[in-house]
Write an enzyme that holds these catalytic residues in place. Structure first.
Site, mmCIF file in Angstrom:
data_model
loop_
_atom_site.group_PDB
_atom_site.id
_atom_site.type_symbol
_atom_site.label_atom_id
_atom_site.label_comp_id
_atom_site.label_asym_id
_atom_site.label_seq_id
_atom_site.Cartn_x
_atom_site.Cartn_y
_atom_site.Cartn_z
ATOM 1 N N GLY A 35 32.115 32.786 33.874
ATOM 2 C CA GLY A 35 31.382 32.774 35.146
ATOM 3 C C GLY A 35 30.176 31.858 35.086
ATOM 4 N N GLU A 58 22.131 31.183 26.941
ATOM 5 C CA GLU A 58 23.324 31.677 26.248
ATOM 6 C C GLU A 58 23.120 31.545 24.734
ATOM 7 O OE1 GLU A 58 26.624 33.036 26.807
ATOM 8 O OE2 GLU A 58 26.370 32.991 24.634
ATOM 9 N N GLN A 66 39.305 33.675 26.558
ATOM 10 C CA GLN A 66 39.775 34.996 26.110
ATOM 11 C C GLN A 66 41.179 35.373 26.571
ATOM 12 O OE1 GLN A 66 36.668 38.145 26.040
ATOM 13 N NE2 GLN A 66 35.251 36.548 26.644
ATOM 14 N N CYS A 186 40.297 42.335 31.632
ATOM 15 C CA CYS A 186 41.741 42.160 31.679
ATOM 16 C C CYS A 186 42.493 43.468 31.422
ATOM 17 C CB CYS A 186 42.214 41.092 30.698
ATOM 18 S SG CYS A 186 43.922 40.650 31.051
ATOM 19 N N ASP A 322 32.335 39.924 34.885
ATOM 20 C CA ASP A 322 32.570 41.298 34.434
ATOM 21 C C ASP A 322 31.349 42.212 34.459
ATOM 22 O OD1 ASP A 322 35.035 40.247 33.958
ATOM 23 O OD2 ASP A 322 34.917 40.307 31.770
ATOM 24 N N LYS A 330 38.737 43.133 36.412
ATOM 25 C CA LYS A 330 37.881 42.139 35.732
ATOM 26 C C LYS A 330 38.734 41.088 35.024
ATOM 27 C CE LYS A 330 34.080 45.431 35.276
ATOM 28 N NZ LYS A 330 33.254 44.906 36.364
ATOM 29 N N THR A 331 39.144 40.073 35.767
ATOM 30 C CA THR A 331 39.992 39.015 35.205
ATOM 31 C C THR A 331 39.373 37.643 35.474
ATOM 32 O OG1 THR A 331 41.294 38.583 37.202
ATOM 33 C CG2 THR A 331 42.037 40.406 35.820
ATOM 34 N N ALA A 333 40.855 35.136 36.860
ATOM 35 C CA ALA A 333 41.223 34.682 38.196
ATOM 36 C C ALA A 333 40.235 35.221 39.231
ATOM 37 C CB ALA A 333 42.640 35.136 38.522
ATOM 38 N N CYS A 365 46.745 38.951 37.357
ATOM 39 C CA CYS A 365 46.991 39.296 35.971
ATOM 40 C C CYS A 365 48.409 38.890 35.584
ATOM 41 C CB CYS A 365 46.821 40.808 35.823
ATOM 42 S SG CYS A 365 47.023 41.364 34.137
HETATM 43 C C1 UQ1 Z 1 43.782 31.862 37.753
HETATM 44 O O1 UQ1 Z 1 43.219 31.217 38.632
HETATM 45 C C2 UQ1 Z 1 43.215 31.911 36.449
HETATM 46 O O2 UQ1 Z 1 42.051 31.247 36.179
HETATM 47 C C3 UQ1 Z 1 42.140 30.022 35.557
HETATM 48 C C4 UQ1 Z 1 43.820 32.683 35.467
HETATM 49 O O3 UQ1 Z 1 43.171 32.757 34.275
HETATM 50 C C5 UQ1 Z 1 43.745 32.597 33.103
HETATM 51 C C6 UQ1 Z 1 45.036 33.384 35.727
HETATM 52 O O4 UQ1 Z 1 45.575 34.050 34.825
HETATM 53 C C7 UQ1 Z 1 45.624 33.305 37.035
HETATM 54 C C8 UQ1 Z 1 46.882 34.042 37.285
HETATM 55 C C9 UQ1 Z 1 45.007 32.560 38.024
HETATM 56 C C10 UQ1 Z 1 45.573 32.499 39.404
HETATM 57 C C11 UQ1 Z 1 46.289 31.206 39.649
HETATM 58 C C12 UQ1 Z 1 47.473 31.041 40.239
HETATM 59 C C13 UQ1 Z 1 48.035 29.679 40.378
HETATM 60 C C14 UQ1 Z 1 48.274 32.161 40.745
#
Ligand code: UQ1
Length: 438
Positions: A35, A58, A66, A186, A322, A330-331, A333, A365
């Site tokens: 982020g 940082e 990760q 994740c 996160d 918390k991913t 994406a 995910c």
């Molecule tokens: C995504 O944007 C992203 O960030 C780079 C991820 O991180 C590893 C992802 O796992 C996913 C699924 C996305 C979403 C992107 C698409 C094309 C569905």
């Protein structure tokens, strides 16, 4: 008289005096993870070249991708491919202060660092990520440290490289995988490693001798029903035992025993013998954030508006990733989508405009279920699917696996960290003309 001790004290004082520097900037970014780094890049791309416009605070020398850790644990990627020097990923136009926050002073727009420096900001972005609470499970640290134990975890750079070795070394008994009773980064990862290990043991013809058990503290296998149904099917077909509301409380590494509590009936504790134990540790907001209660909600997460990502009390503080109170999964994406909203809102704020962009809770995910198979879950705050591709994404696809393994890392290092990836919203719009019966 100048004695050796006096000299030491004098040196310390003079070091401290010269060390306490005052910095000031337009935007202070706390954290150089996903982020922080992508926001610093977006903003410093936009601002002029003066190094004092964006400061990133940082302490770490290394930046990790990760999402790669599950694949490393599953033996499908090398550890080296998950890391780069922090200096190589932080934007050149931003100033990196290699230190950590020690005290927040939001009333006076200042942060004090561990070295005693003060950083004054016009606007602050908090992107500190999650802290792993290994010590909350008695016996876990000892188990992880012992090279002969079969305890492992994909959740830290220090532990992830042991996971595949321990999977390879397992040939019989119970292989137990856990999910704690806290928010985690994740939330799909604790079960992805189950699938990769199970597939490996099947291919090595060891599966008849290994019982595979996934004990999760959650009441469901996955928060979105559509994907949960598909994942239950995967577990049924592959004879993976799933126990919900079952939480790890202690590890007895010497005896290869794990103690669990049944969250439906907390008096019910039971001991599980294991020959392999994969632990997802409890997680939560970093201590330093939790200590500043004026910035956080009751659970210690940075208290922000779930749509605008602006702090609920201090209007010149924003958060993403996160460490915030937003109830999304918390991913990475999710951070991609949040970064676009945050950028718009900060630029409007700096320009004195009132309008606000809104984050819809998008998270995604890629649930790797085996090498070459992946269910790409995508959803929003309402836990409704929000799929990008014109196929039914509850199915396992090879193409999704290749995206996870090769395309997303490429996208991350080359676009997202440079502030040039805002999530798949635009791709979804373009592909929506191909909507089949879904
Ligand atoms: C995504 O944007 C992203 O960030 C780079 C991820 O991180 C590893 C992802 O796992 C996913 C699924 C996305 C979403 C992107 C698409 C094309 C569905």
């Amino acid at each position: 008289m100048i004695t050796a001790t006096n000299l030491k004290i004098l040196t310390k004082i003079s070091v401290n005096v010269t060390r306490e520097i005052h910095h000031s900037c337009k935007v202070l970014v706390i954290g150089g993870g996903t982020g922080g780094c992508s926001m610093a890049a977006k903003l410093s791309n936009k601002f002029d070249t003066s190094p004092n416009h964006v400061i990133v605070l940082e302490p770490s020398e290394v930046h990790y991708y990760q999402p790669m850790f599950t694949l490393i644990g599953g033996g499908l990627k090398k550890f080296e491919s998950s890391k780069k020097p922090m200096a190589a990923v932080l934007p050149k136009k931003a100033q990196w202060i290699k230190d950590s926050a020690m005290s927040f002073q939001p009333e006076s727009n200042k942060v004090v660092t561990s070295n005693g420096d003060t950083i004054e900001y016009q606007l602050m972005i908090v992107a500190m990520g999650l802290q792993l609470y290994w010590d909350k499970i008695p016996g876990l640290i000892d188990g992880l440290k012992n090279p002969d134990s079969q305890v492992c975890s994909i959740y830290a750079p220090e532990t992830v490289t042991e996971v595949f070795k321990k999977i390879e070394r397992t040939s019989k008994g119970s292989a137990v995988f856990t999910f704690p009773n806290t928010p985690v980064k994740c939330p799909g990862a604790p079960q992805k490693i189950v699938y990769l290990a199970e597939d490996y043991w099947s291919k090595k013809n060891k599966r008849n001798d290994i019982e595979v058990i996934y004990n999760t503290s959650l009441p469901v296998i996955f928060g979105v029903k559509k994907y949960a149904d598909a994942l239950w099917e995967v577990c049924k077909t592959r004879n993976i035992e799933v126990n919900t509301q079952t939480c790890l409380t202690e590890v007895k590494g010497d005896d290869k025993e794990a103690i669990f509590v049944d969250l439906k009936n907390p008096d019910n504790k039971f001991t599980q013998k294991y020959s392999f134990l994969h632990v997802t540790p409890p997680m939560g907001p970093p201590d330093i954030l939790r200590e500043h209660t004026s910035l956080t909600n009751e659970a210690g997460f940075l208290s922000v508006d779930p749509k605008t990502l602006q702090h609920t009390k201090y209007k010149n503080i924003y958060g993403l990733g996160d460490c915030t109170s937003t109830p999304n999964s918390k991913t990475m994406a999710a951070i991609a989508s949040q970064s676009k909203v945050l950028y718009d809102n900060i630029m409007n704020d700096l320009a004195g405009k009132k309008s606000k962009s809104e984050y819809n809770g998008y998270a995604s995910c890629p649930l790797v279920t085996a090498p070459g198979k992946c269910i790409l879950a995508e959803f929003d705050y309402n836990l409704q699917p929000r799929e990008t591709f014109p196929v039914d994404q509850k199915n396992e696809y090879w193409a999704m696996f290749i995206m996870k393994k090769d395309f997303f890392p490429f996208l991350y290092w080359n676009f997202m960290l440079k502030g040039r990836w805002n999530g798949p919203e635009l791709i979804r719009k373009c592909l929506s003309i191909f909507k089949f019966n879904k």
